[in-house]
Scaffold this motif. Sequence first.
Motif, PDB file in Angstrom:
ATOM      1  N   MET A  51       0.746  -1.288   0.012  1.00 40.10           N
ATOM      2  CA  MET A  51      -0.041  -0.157  -0.089  1.00 40.10           C
ATOM      3  C   MET A  51       0.836   1.194  -0.126  1.00 40.10           C
ATOM      4  SD  MET A  51      -2.993  -1.199  -0.301  1.00 40.10           S
ATOM      5  CE  MET A  51      -3.932   0.192  -0.191  1.00 40.10           C
ATOM      6  N   ALA A  52       2.096   1.127   0.461  1.00 36.49           N
ATOM      7  CA  ALA A  52       3.061   2.290   0.176  1.00 36.49           C
ATOM      8  C   ALA A  52       3.551   2.554  -1.002  1.00 36.49           C
ATOM      9  CB  ALA A  52       4.144   1.913   1.545  1.00 36.49           C
ATOM     10  N   GLN A  53       3.292   1.652  -1.830  1.00 36.14           N
ATOM     11  CA  GLN A  53       3.800   1.971  -3.230  1.00 36.14           C
ATOM     12  C   GLN A  53       3.026   2.735  -4.292  1.00 36.14           C
ATOM     13  OE1 GLN A  53       7.103   0.421  -3.903  1.00 36.14           O
ATOM     14  NE2 GLN A  53       6.570  -0.155  -1.825  1.00 36.14           N
ATOM     15  N   ASP A  54       3.470   3.142  -5.222  1.00 39.70           N
ATOM     16  CA  ASP A  54       2.702   3.865  -6.222  1.00 39.70           C
ATOM     17  C   ASP A  54       1.813   3.156  -6.747  1.00 39.70           C
ATOM     18  OD1 ASP A  54       3.388   2.929  -9.169  1.00 39.70           O
ATOM     19  OD2 ASP A  54       5.207   3.048  -7.942  1.00 39.70           O
ATOM     20  N   PRO A  55       0.451   3.456  -7.327  1.00 42.37           N
ATOM     21  CA  PRO A  55      -0.658   2.757  -7.657  1.00 42.37           C
ATOM     22  C   PRO A  55      -0.660   1.587  -8.750  1.00 42.37           C
ATOM     23  CG  PRO A  55      -1.385   5.108  -7.658  1.00 42.37           C
ATOM     24  CD  PRO A  55       0.055   5.048  -7.253  1.00 42.37           C
ATOM     25  N   ALA A  56       0.380   1.969  -9.561  1.00 42.88           N
ATOM     26  CA  ALA A  56       0.718   0.981 -10.631  1.00 42.88           C
ATOM     27  C   ALA A  56       1.600  -0.309  -9.950  1.00 42.88           C
ATOM     28  CB  ALA A  56       1.568   1.378 -11.828  1.00 42.88           C
ATOM     29  N   ALA A  57       2.467  -0.106  -9.053  1.00 43.09           N
ATOM     30  CA  ALA A  57       3.113  -1.159  -8.518  1.00 43.09           C
ATOM     31  C   ALA A  57       2.259  -1.946  -7.398  1.00 43.09           C
ATOM     32  CB  ALA A  57       4.265  -0.640  -7.773  1.00 43.09           C
ATOM     33  N   ARG A  58       1.251  -0.981  -6.986  1.00 46.25           N
ATOM     34  CA  ARG A  58       0.537  -1.689  -5.747  1.00 46.25           C
ATOM     35  C   ARG A  58      -0.533  -2.597  -6.449  1.00 46.25           C
ATOM     36  NH1 ARG A  58      -1.522   2.793  -3.104  1.00 46.25           N
ATOM     37  NH2 ARG A  58      -2.709   3.190  -4.901  1.00 46.25           N
ATOM     38  N   ASP A  59      -1.152  -2.285  -7.672  1.00 45.62           N
ATOM     39  CA  ASP A  59      -2.026  -2.991  -8.297  1.00 45.62           C
ATOM     40  C   ASP A  59      -1.381  -4.620  -8.713  1.00 45.62           C
ATOM     41  OD1 ASP A  59      -4.108  -1.222  -8.078  1.00 45.62           O
ATOM     42  OD2 ASP A  59      -3.922  -0.739 -10.024  1.00 45.62           O
ATOM     43  N   LEU A 103      -9.586  -8.083   5.469  1.00 50.10           N
ATOM     44  CA  LEU A 103      -8.644  -6.820   5.095  1.00 50.10           C
ATOM     45  C   LEU A 103      -9.561  -5.773   5.784  1.00 50.10           C
ATOM     46  CD1 LEU A 103      -7.512  -7.456   1.763  1.00 50.10           C
ATOM     47  CD2 LEU A 103      -6.279  -7.906   3.855  1.00 50.10           C
ATOM     48  N   PRO A 104      -8.690  -4.788   6.329  1.00 49.70           N
ATOM     49  CA  PRO A 104      -9.384  -3.411   6.708  1.00 49.70           C
ATOM     50  C   PRO A 104     -10.131  -2.838   5.348  1.00 49.70           C
ATOM     51  CG  PRO A 104      -7.206  -3.484   7.625  1.00 49.70           C
ATOM     52  CD  PRO A 104      -7.112  -4.653   6.522  1.00 49.70           C
ATOM     53  N   ALA A 105     -11.193  -2.521   5.676  1.00 47.28           N
ATOM     54  CA  ALA A 105     -12.030  -1.781   4.340  1.00 47.28           C
ATOM     55  C   ALA A 105     -11.278  -0.815   3.717  1.00 47.28           C
ATOM     56  CB  ALA A 105     -13.374  -1.182   5.015  1.00 47.28           C
ATOM     57  N   SER A 106     -10.241   0.066   4.422  1.00 50.84           N
ATOM     58  CA  SER A 106      -9.676   0.968   3.561  1.00 50.84           C
ATOM     59  C   SER A 106      -8.718   0.230   2.558  1.00 50.84           C
ATOM     60  CB  SER A 106      -8.998   1.759   4.635  1.00 50.84           C
ATOM     61  OG  SER A 106      -8.097   1.341   5.231  1.00 50.84           O
ATOM     62  N   THR A 107      -8.214  -0.666   2.862  1.00 50.96           N
ATOM     63  CA  THR A 107      -7.358  -1.664   2.380  1.00 50.96           C
ATOM     64  C   THR A 107      -8.042  -2.152   1.151  1.00 50.96           C
ATOM     65  OG1 THR A 107      -5.923  -2.066   4.193  1.00 50.96           O
ATOM     66  CG2 THR A 107      -5.521  -3.465   2.283  1.00 50.96           C
ATOM     67  N   ALA A 108      -8.960  -2.938   1.484  1.00 51.58           N
ATOM     68  CA  ALA A 108      -9.562  -3.755   0.203  1.00 51.58           C
ATOM     69  C   ALA A 108      -9.985  -2.537  -0.674  1.00 51.58           C
ATOM     70  CB  ALA A 108     -10.913  -4.288   0.774  1.00 51.58           C
ATOM     71  N   SER A 109     -10.519  -1.433  -0.491  1.00 48.53           N
ATOM     72  CA  SER A 109     -11.072  -0.675  -1.496  1.00 48.53           C
ATOM     73  C   SER A 109     -10.014   0.409  -2.086  1.00 48.53           C
ATOM     74  CB  SER A 109     -12.052   0.354  -0.589  1.00 48.53           C
ATOM     75  OG  SER A 109     -11.497   0.968   0.241  1.00 48.53           O
ATOM     76  N   SER A 110      -8.818   0.286  -1.468  1.00 46.25           N
ATOM     77  CA  SER A 110      -7.717   0.992  -2.278  1.00 46.25           C
ATOM     78  C   SER A 110      -7.063   0.286  -3.300  1.00 46.25           C
ATOM     79  CB  SER A 110      -6.741   1.321  -1.210  1.00 46.25           C
ATOM     80  OG  SER A 110      -7.052   2.099  -0.159  1.00 46.25           O
ATOM     81  N   THR A 111      -7.467  -0.958  -3.749  1.00 49.47           N
ATOM     82  CA  THR A 111      -6.778  -1.447  -4.699  1.00 49.47           C
ATOM     83  C   THR A 111      -7.844  -2.130  -5.629  1.00 49.47           C
ATOM     84  OG1 THR A 111      -6.819  -3.519  -3.570  1.00 49.47           O
ATOM     85  CG2 THR A 111      -4.904  -2.273  -3.460  1.00 49.47           C
ATOM     86  N   ARG A 112      -7.603  -2.215  -6.828  1.00 49.18           N
ATOM     87  CA  ARG A 112      -8.389  -2.893  -7.713  1.00 49.18           C
ATOM     88  C   ARG A 112      -8.764  -4.576  -7.546  1.00 49.18           C
ATOM     89  NH1 ARG A 112      -5.592  -1.166 -12.952  1.00 49.18           N
ATOM     90  NH2 ARG A 112      -5.280   0.703 -12.610  1.00 49.18           N
ATOM     91  N   SER A 113     -10.038  -4.892  -7.754  1.00 54.16           N
ATOM     92  CA  SER A 113     -10.257  -6.309  -7.679  1.00 54.16           C
ATOM     93  C   SER A 113      -9.427  -6.943  -8.871  1.00 54.16           C
ATOM     94  CB  SER A 113     -11.711  -6.677  -7.858  1.00 54.16           C
ATOM     95  OG  SER A 113     -12.326  -6.015  -7.028  1.00 54.16           O
ATOM     96  N   SER A 114      -8.863  -8.305  -8.417  1.00 56.96           N
ATOM     97  CA  SER A 114      -8.389  -9.239  -9.245  1.00 56.96           C
ATOM     98  C   SER A 114      -8.928 -10.096 -10.133  1.00 56.96           C
ATOM     99  CB  SER A 114      -7.189  -9.786  -8.480  1.00 56.96           C
ATOM    100  OG  SER A 114      -7.503 -10.548  -7.374  1.00 56.96           O
TER     101      SER A 114
END
Length: 114
Positions: A51-59, A103-114
């Motif tokens: 979650m500390a990474q940029d959005p592309a890496a995080r995804d 997962l905490p709601a904030s974590t689950a909603s911060s990334t795209r579904s796989s």
Amino acid sequence: MKSPLQCVVHGAGTDWQAICLDLDIAAQATSLDDVTRILREAVRSYIYDAMAQDPAARDVLCSRSVPLHVRAAWVSRSFVAKWFGRCLSSGGQETALSFAIELPASTASSTRSS
């Protein structure tokens, strides 16, 4: 990222392995309690770092999962263990169980579904 994350544990006596099927993170320990605790900590630490990474890496980091054949093997172990009614007090027989990591709601909603 989907929540909860699907995990499985397998072992007997002092030889236990667990894996998070949705993130391909594994743990090994000498007891069921220890291996589930260690895997939960490893998954939470991995997600925190991702979650500390940029959005592309995080995804990319949050959408990796075990290969299909590994998932099938673990799911079949869990199914067979449940089908034959093995339990933790089965005198050293191997046991396979599944569990979830929420997962905490904030974590689950911060990334795209796989």
